[in-house]
Scaffold this motif. Structure first.
Motif, PDB file in Angstrom:
ATOM      1  N   SER A  24      -2.152   2.222  10.901  1.00 46.69           N
ATOM      2  CA  SER A  24      -2.974   1.975  12.055  1.00 46.69           C
ATOM      3  C   SER A  24      -3.825   3.382  12.109  1.00 46.69           C
ATOM      4  N   SER A  27      -8.608   1.606   8.380  1.00 44.73           N
ATOM      5  CA  SER A  27      -8.290   0.587   7.356  1.00 44.73           C
ATOM      6  C   SER A  27      -8.067   1.127   5.929  1.00 44.73           C
ATOM      7  N   LEU A  28      -7.047   0.729   5.504  1.00 47.47           N
ATOM      8  CA  LEU A  28      -6.549   1.064   4.197  1.00 47.47           C
ATOM      9  C   LEU A  28      -7.307   0.075   3.082  1.00 47.47           C
ATOM     10  N   ARG A  29      -8.048  -0.562   3.431  1.00 47.16           N
ATOM     11  CA  ARG A  29      -8.505  -1.603   2.584  1.00 47.16           C
ATOM     12  C   ARG A  29      -9.271  -0.955   0.969  1.00 47.16           C
ATOM     13  N   ASN A  73      -4.454  -6.748   3.097  1.00 47.68           N
ATOM     14  CA  ASN A  73      -5.340  -5.960   3.837  1.00 47.68           C
ATOM     15  C   ASN A  73      -5.754  -6.378   5.300  1.00 47.68           C
ATOM     16  N   ASN A  76      -3.621  -4.811   7.299  1.00 49.97           N
ATOM     17  CA  ASN A  76      -3.333  -3.329   7.205  1.00 49.97           C
ATOM     18  C   ASN A  76      -1.901  -2.923   6.914  1.00 49.97           C
TER      19      ASN A  76
END
Length: 123
Positions: A24, A27-29, A73, A76
């Protein structure tokens, strides 16, 4: 970025568990994700890592063929499916993210860490 690992627990040898790592705040994309573990009295060790796209994975030798790392993704979230668990797999499992790295394979590259979830495998 905040990482929340879950899914740990007590399982008998030969059993399976699926760990989740919900991110959170960001974004970890575009970031690599990874799982590490630390057993009592031992140093933290890498378990598996996955590229930002999910297309490339890396595993430590002790877990190859038994563990599978994946990610969604859109949610997330990262995952670690652990099969054929053995007592030696007992440890606190940590998820981590490497912001700025598409694919990371060393602990020093990971700059955000979750709080850990305990996995205990009984014989």
């Amino acid at each position: 970025v905040q990482l929340q690992a879950s899914g740990g627990g007590l399982v008998q040898a030969g059993g399976s568990l699926r760990l989740s790592c919900a991110a959170s705040g960001r974004s970890l994309r575009f970031a690599s994700m990874g799982w590490f573990r630390q057993a009592p009295g031992k140093e933290r060790e890498l378990v598996a890592t996955i590229a930002a796209s999910g297309g490339t994975t890396h595993y430590a030798d002790p877990v190859k063929g038994r563990f599978t790392i994946s990610r969604d993704n859109a949610k997330n979230t990262g995952y670690l499916q652990m099969n054929s668990l053995q007592p030696d797999d007992t440890a606190i499992y940590y998820c981590a993210a490497a912001i700025g790295s598409w694919m990371a394979t060393t602990a020093s590259t990971f700059n955000f860490w979750g709080q850990g979830t305990l996995v205990t495998v009984s014989s």
